[in-house]
Design a protein around this motif. Structure first.
Motif, PDB file in Angstrom:
ATOM      1  N   PRO A 303      32.315  50.970  28.795  1.00 53.19           N
ATOM      2  CA  PRO A 303      33.313  49.897  28.633  1.00 53.19           C
ATOM      3  C   PRO A 303      33.378  49.027  29.886  1.00 53.19           C
ATOM      4  O   PRO A 303      32.984  49.451  30.987  1.00 53.19           O
ATOM      5  CB  PRO A 303      34.626  50.665  28.421  1.00 53.19           C
ATOM      6  N   ALA A 304      33.917  47.828  29.715  1.00 52.64           N
ATOM      7  CA  ALA A 304      34.035  46.893  30.838  1.00 52.64           C
ATOM      8  C   ALA A 304      34.825  47.503  31.984  1.00 52.64           C
ATOM      9  O   ALA A 304      34.499  47.292  33.162  1.00 52.64           O
ATOM     10  CB  ALA A 304      34.682  45.596  30.371  1.00 52.64           C
ATOM     11  N   ALA A 305      35.871  48.268  31.668  1.00 49.46           N
ATOM     12  CA  ALA A 305      36.703  48.871  32.718  1.00 49.46           C
ATOM     13  C   ALA A 305      35.881  49.801  33.597  1.00 49.46           C
ATOM     14  O   ALA A 305      36.111  49.903  34.811  1.00 49.46           O
ATOM     15  CB  ALA A 305      37.865  49.630  32.091  1.00 49.46           C
ATOM     16  N   SER A 306      34.908  50.480  33.010  1.00 47.31           N
ATOM     17  CA  SER A 306      34.042  51.375  33.785  1.00 47.31           C
ATOM     18  C   SER A 306      33.159  50.580  34.737  1.00 47.31           C
ATOM     19  O   SER A 306      32.936  50.984  35.886  1.00 47.31           O
ATOM     20  CB  SER A 306      33.189  52.221  32.842  1.00 47.31           C
ATOM     21  N   TYR A 307      32.654  49.432  34.265  1.00 49.95           N
ATOM     22  CA  TYR A 307      31.845  48.584  35.145  1.00 49.95           C
ATOM     23  C   TYR A 307      32.680  48.070  36.328  1.00 49.95           C
ATOM     24  O   TYR A 307      32.197  47.998  37.464  1.00 49.95           O
ATOM     25  CB  TYR A 307      31.276  47.395  34.364  1.00 49.95           C
ATOM     26  N   ILE A 308      33.929  47.709  36.051  1.00 55.28           N
ATOM     27  CA  ILE A 308      34.807  47.238  37.126  1.00 55.28           C
ATOM     28  C   ILE A 308      35.051  48.359  38.131  1.00 55.28           C
ATOM     29  O   ILE A 308      35.038  48.138  39.358  1.00 55.28           O
ATOM     30  CB  ILE A 308      36.140  46.725  36.550  1.00 55.28           C
ATOM     31  N   ASP A 309      35.271  49.583  37.649  1.00 56.09           N
ATOM     32  CA  ASP A 309      35.454  50.720  38.556  1.00 56.09           C
ATOM     33  C   ASP A 309      34.212  50.925  39.421  1.00 56.09           C
ATOM     34  O   ASP A 309      34.319  51.232  40.613  1.00 56.09           O
ATOM     35  CB  ASP A 309      35.748  51.996  37.760  1.00 56.09           C
ATOM     36  N   THR A 310      33.045  50.777  38.816  1.00 51.79           N
ATOM     37  CA  THR A 310      31.795  50.906  39.570  1.00 51.79           C
ATOM     38  C   THR A 310      31.726  49.875  40.692  1.00 51.79           C
ATOM     39  O   THR A 310      31.357  50.187  41.832  1.00 51.79           O
ATOM     40  CB  THR A 310      30.586  50.740  38.632  1.00 51.79           C
ATOM     41  N   LEU A 311      32.105  48.647  40.371  1.00 53.90           N
ATOM     42  CA  LEU A 311      32.109  47.582  41.390  1.00 53.90           C
ATOM     43  C   LEU A 311      33.018  47.937  42.556  1.00 53.90           C
ATOM     44  O   LEU A 311      32.659  47.751  43.723  1.00 53.90           O
ATOM     45  CB  LEU A 311      32.569  46.263  40.766  1.00 53.90           C
ATOM     46  N   ARG A 312      34.228  48.394  42.238  1.00 48.69           N
ATOM     47  CA  ARG A 312      35.221  48.671  43.284  1.00 48.69           C
ATOM     48  C   ARG A 312      34.751  49.757  44.247  1.00 48.69           C
ATOM     49  O   ARG A 312      35.174  49.803  45.397  1.00 48.69           O
ATOM     50  CB  ARG A 312      36.539  49.095  42.636  1.00 48.69           C
ATOM     51  N   GLN A 313      33.899  50.634  43.775  1.00 51.39           N
ATOM     52  CA  GLN A 313      33.451  51.756  44.593  1.00 51.39           C
ATOM     53  C   GLN A 313      32.284  51.399  45.514  1.00 51.39           C
ATOM     54  O   GLN A 313      31.903  52.203  46.364  1.00 51.39           O
ATOM     55  CB  GLN A 313      33.041  52.917  43.677  1.00 51.39           C
ATOM     56  N   GLN A 314      31.722  50.199  45.354  1.00 51.56           N
ATOM     57  CA  GLN A 314      30.540  49.827  46.125  1.00 51.56           C
ATOM     58  C   GLN A 314      30.925  49.143  47.438  1.00 51.56           C
ATOM     59  O   GLN A 314      31.934  48.459  47.529  1.00 51.56           O
ATOM     60  CB  GLN A 314      29.655  48.868  45.316  1.00 51.56           C
ATOM     61  N   ALA A 315      30.084  49.307  48.427  1.00 44.55           N
ATOM     62  CA  ALA A 315      30.225  48.574  49.694  1.00 44.55           C
ATOM     63  C   ALA A 315      29.250  47.404  49.679  1.00 44.55           C
ATOM     64  O   ALA A 315      28.228  47.442  48.989  1.00 44.55           O
ATOM     65  CB  ALA A 315      29.934  49.492  50.869  1.00 44.55           C
ATOM     66  N   GLY A 316      29.558  46.376  50.447  1.00 43.21           N
ATOM     67  CA  GLY A 316      28.666  45.226  50.529  1.00 43.21           C
ATOM     68  C   GLY A 316      28.807  44.316  49.324  1.00 43.21           C
ATOM     69  O   GLY A 316      29.730  44.433  48.509  1.00 43.21           O
ATOM     70  N   THR A 317      27.867  43.375  49.200  1.00 41.53           N
ATOM     71  CA  THR A 317      27.879  42.408  48.104  1.00 41.53           C
ATOM     72  C   THR A 317      27.202  43.013  46.885  1.00 41.53           C
ATOM     73  O   THR A 317      26.036  43.409  46.938  1.00 41.53           O
ATOM     74  CB  THR A 317      27.144  41.122  48.531  1.00 41.53           C
TER      75      THR A 317
END
Length: 441
Positions: A303-317
């Motif tokens: 789901p889109a919410a999972s992709y957003i969570d993945t983004l938040r956990q990343q460092a950098g661009t």
């Protein structure tokens, strides 16, 4: 620096209408479905003025949305649907809300007043985004027709000690008016007409610099309108009989909401990019081309919410790119990106959206600055679910989910005199239009 003024606001008459039925989101956030719902809610809903619907025989009758806005605004005042405050006032304005995607409750506190219009070169008011010509033309037509401002420009100022909020809220009683909007945000305002409190507030704000958070198009429209209507210098005065500050002439100021950028109540959401109608687009070809500038990792369907969570956990661009073939995680390769972004100021090179616009949209997809400005192949969406669905349904070629800009990044870019790409920030919640109205005559 910043000059603010009390004003005799026009407000909806609580004995004639229910405030919740007549106020609206800002004009540029009103979807066609919301527009229709506002029309149905009340014959006095502000949407009829700020974003009216064209009618079948407009051309034959010499009418249009702007002439009707002028007629309705005049009639509502004559019918006491709108009534004017007796005394010049400033309005404390608080918004209580749940942060989207979380269970966290916040309250954003500020105040509504008039603010002096400045050229950006004066370095009192700073922008942070590019503007588009079409919205400015539309807002100018409405301003010329009605001679009034119905929504506030959203302004940020720095006040780490919270001294302005103490003046406004320390002894605040029950709210003067309140309304809950369609996003379940509670909006409350308190009228402040005590001359001593107003003078203290204006003097406290006098050394502040301001950043436009929302309302760049309306600000620039008001500034141009102000310059067109400036009287000779001898005809200008900035104090009234009560020794309260006032604009040198009515068009020299615009209605603003001021919020402390150092407060906890500020929330910036990301605005996702949806690319569509490209002459030729193949997901696999894009993925291979992106490898020059990004480490590309295929993501499992989620789901889109999972992709957003993945983004938040990343460092950098980092971005999540979604196509009909699935989703990819794109991590920027700093060395490869550096050469492409070398012409940008350093503070912009650190922005995720600079990587997205300069490397992905322009270099990889062929959408140069002019095409982006015209929005020929680009849509901006706050809703990650809808952005992802459009790509998966084939209504878009590719969707890019992004992390939000931080307040620190916005402050740095704005005060350096730089600008971010269009739609870089999405402050939540929005300021309601119609809580107060500033009539120029």
């Amino acid at each position: 620096m910043a000059s603010i003024y009390p004003f005799r606001a026009w407000r909806y008459n609580p004995s004639a209408v229910r405030l919740q039925d007549v106020v609206t989101q800002p004009y540029d956030k009103i979807s066609p479905a919301m527009q229709e719902a506002y029309y149905q809610r009340s014959p006095y809903n502000l949407v009829r003025i700020i974003l009216g619907l064209p009618e079948l025989f407009d051309a034959e009758h010499g009418e249009n949305v702007y002439t009707r806005a002028c007629r309705d605004f005049k009639a509502w005042r004559e019918q006491s649907i709108l009534v004017q405050e007796k005394d010049p006032s400033i309005f404390a304005y608080a918004q209580r809300f749940r942060v989207p995607g979380t269970d966290e409750i916040k309250e954003r506190r500020g105040f509504i007043a008039l603010g002096k219009l400045h050229e950006y070169a004066d370095q009192v008011v700073f922008r942070h985004e590019q503007t588009l010509s079409k919205p400015k033309s539309d807002r100018l037509n409405l301003l010329k027709a009605t001679h009034a401002h119905f929504g506030q420009i959203f302004m940020l100022y720095s006040d780490p000690a919270g001294s302005v909020e103490k003046i406004l809220y320390e002894n605040a009683g029950p709210a003067d008016a309140e309304a809950t909007d369609e996003y379940d945000v509670l909006h409350r305002i308190w009228r402040v007409s005590d001359p001593a409190a107003i003078r203290l507030l204006t003097s406290t704000m006098a050394d502040k610099k301001l950043i436009i958070a929302d309302g760049h198009h309306r600000y620039e429209t008001a500034l141009n309108y102000s310059k067109e209507h400036a009287p000779p210098a001898l005809a200008r005065t900035e104090h009234n009989a009560n020794d309260l500050p006032q604009p040198a002439y009515p068009e020299a100021a615009v209605m603003m909401s001021f919020v402390n950028m150092d407060s906890d109540g500020l929330v910036i959401l990301p605005t996702h990019r949806v690319v569509h109608s490209l002459p030729s687009f193949e997901p696999a070809v894009f993925a291979r081309a992106a490898e020059q500038f990004f480490a590309v990792e295929k993501l499992s369907e989620a789901p889109a919410a999972s992709y957003i969570d993945t983004l938040r956990q990343q460092a950098g661009t980092v971005f999540v790119a979604v196509t009909r073939n699935g989703a990819l995680l794109l991590r920027s390769k700093p060395e490869a990106a550096e050469a492409v972004l070398a012409s940008l100021p350093e503070n912009q090179r650190r922005l995720d959206l600079s990587h997205l616009h300069t490397i992905i949209l322009d270099k990889l997809l062929g959408l140069d600055a002019e095409k982006v400005r015209e929005q020929t192949n680009l849509r901006y969406l706050r809703d990650a679910v809808e952005a992802v669905d459009q790509a998966q349904r084939g209504e878009a070629d590719i969707t890019f989910l992004t992390n939000p800009v931080t307040m620190e990044q916005l402050r740095e870019v704005a005060f350096a005199g730089s600008v971010m790409p269009q739609k870089s920030t999405d402050f939540f919640p929005k300021l309601l239009s119609g809580l107060t109205i500033y009539a120029l005559e």
